[in-house]
Scaffold this motif. Structure first.
Motif, PDB file in Angstrom:
ATOM      1  N   PHE A  92      43.660  40.594  48.758  1.00  0.00           N
ATOM      2  CA  PHE A  92      43.341  40.872  50.158  1.00  0.00           C
ATOM      3  C   PHE A  92      44.196  42.005  50.728  1.00  0.00           C
ATOM      4  CE2 PHE A  92      42.466  36.423  49.220  1.00  0.00           C
ATOM      5  CZ  PHE A  92      41.109  36.381  49.498  1.00  0.00           C
ATOM      6  N   SER A  94      44.732  45.847  51.334  1.00  0.00           N
ATOM      7  CA  SER A  94      43.925  47.074  51.380  1.00  0.00           C
ATOM      8  C   SER A  94      44.489  48.154  50.464  1.00  0.00           C
ATOM      9  CB  SER A  94      43.854  47.596  52.814  1.00  0.00           C
ATOM     10  OG  SER A  94      45.154  47.879  53.315  1.00  0.00           O
ATOM     11  N   LEU A 157      36.178  46.665  51.382  1.00  0.00           N
ATOM     12  CA  LEU A 157      37.129  45.872  52.151  1.00  0.00           C
ATOM     13  C   LEU A 157      36.928  44.401  51.795  1.00  0.00           C
ATOM     14  CD1 LEU A 157      39.248  45.530  54.435  1.00  0.00           C
ATOM     15  CD2 LEU A 157      37.332  45.344  56.036  1.00  0.00           C
ATOM     16  N   SER A 159      38.500  40.793  52.930  1.00  0.00           N
ATOM     17  CA  SER A 159      39.370  40.154  53.920  1.00  0.00           C
ATOM     18  C   SER A 159      39.069  38.661  53.978  1.00  0.00           C
ATOM     19  CB  SER A 159      39.173  40.789  55.303  1.00  0.00           C
ATOM     20  OG  SER A 159      37.824  40.665  55.722  1.00  0.00           O
ATOM     21  N   CYS A 160      39.844  37.946  54.780  1.00  0.00           N
ATOM     22  CA  CYS A 160      39.692  36.499  54.832  1.00  0.00           C
ATOM     23  C   CYS A 160      39.887  36.004  56.257  1.00  0.00           C
ATOM     24  CB  CYS A 160      40.704  35.839  53.904  1.00  0.00           C
ATOM     25  SG  CYS A 160      40.641  34.033  53.909  1.00  0.00           S
ATOM     26  N   SER A 170      47.220  34.061  51.681  1.00  0.00           N
ATOM     27  CA  SER A 170      46.532  34.926  52.644  1.00  0.00           C
ATOM     28  C   SER A 170      45.142  34.400  52.945  1.00  0.00           C
ATOM     29  CB  SER A 170      46.432  36.352  52.093  1.00  0.00           C
ATOM     30  OG  SER A 170      47.709  36.924  51.933  1.00  0.00           O
ATOM     31  N   CYS A 171      44.599  33.649  51.998  1.00  0.00           N
ATOM     32  CA  CYS A 171      43.277  33.046  52.188  1.00  0.00           C
ATOM     33  C   CYS A 171      43.339  31.616  51.672  1.00  0.00           C
ATOM     34  CB  CYS A 171      42.215  33.844  51.445  1.00  0.00           C
ATOM     35  SG  CYS A 171      40.519  33.441  51.920  1.00  0.00           S
TER      36      CYS A 171
END
Length: 216
Positions: A92, A94, A157, A159-160, A170-171
């Protein structure tokens, strides 16, 4: 009176005799119609080229989004906190996508600059074993290469929407993972697009996109 009539008839006869083939006015009208038709064909091809480019970008983005989901599920493992599956936090980041930390990112075509030969900053996870974080870096590079194969402006991208910000992930297990691929809209003067707000979070953006929401 008779003499005048004969002269007029002769003049008319001579004029009719010389009126053969197409006149200049007819030729000009024909050329004008032909020019209008050719301009219409050129405009159609011009518009079609933009539509074709967007169609190719969308098809490739759909394939890459599916690849991202497969890579995440392949990398998933049971969470130590909560019930469900998680992946390494590096998936996650970038920095691991779109060649953002690689010197080859400045190339006009990143596919040729970054993808035909593995950059030094990307671990060799094909020829040797890698840990989770290294595998995330490798997968991010490989997926970014797939994304720019047909359109060098495509961005990835991952993301979570984390449902537990207090744990180490993070997730967290059960959270929704969002996979988004965007590229600038290609348009001509006769085309208008209804832009999706999810593709254009910043005012002034003009992107088309493909997105997938998954749960590990």
């Amino acid at each position: 009176m008779k003499a005048e009539k004969v002269i007029v008839e002769k003049v008319k006869g001579r004029r009719l005799h010389r009126q053969t083939g197409a006149g200049l006015i007819e030729i000009l009208i024909t050329l004008f119609i032909l020019a209008v038709g050719l301009l219409g064909v050129a405009a159609l091809q011009f518009t079609g080229s933009f539509a074709n480019k967007d169609a190719i970008s969308r098809t490739q983005a759909e394939m890459v989004a599916a690849q991202v989901a497969e890579r995440l599920r392949a990398a998933a493992r049971p969470a130590t906190v909560g019930d469900g599956m998680v992946v390494n936090n590096a998936y996650f980041s970038s920095n691991n996508y779109n060649f953002s930390t690689l010197s080859c990112a400045g190339s006009s075509n990143p596919y040729y600059g970054c993808c035909l030969t593995r950059p030094a900053g990307v671990p060799n996870c094909e020829g040797q074993s890698c840990n989770e974080a290294q595998m995330a870096v490798y997968d991010g590079w490989a997926l970014s290469c797939s994304a720019v194969q047909t359109n060098p402006q495509t961005k990835v991208l991952v993301s979570c929407a984390d449902n537990n910000t207090a744990d180490i992930y993070s997730c967290s297990a059960g959270s929704r993972v969002q996979v988004l691929l965007t590229w600038p809209v290609s348009s001509s003067g006769n085309q208008t697009y209804t832009l999706n707000s999810r593709c254009n979070p910043t005012t002034g953006d003009s992107n088309a996109c493909v997105f997938k929401d998954i749960t590990l």
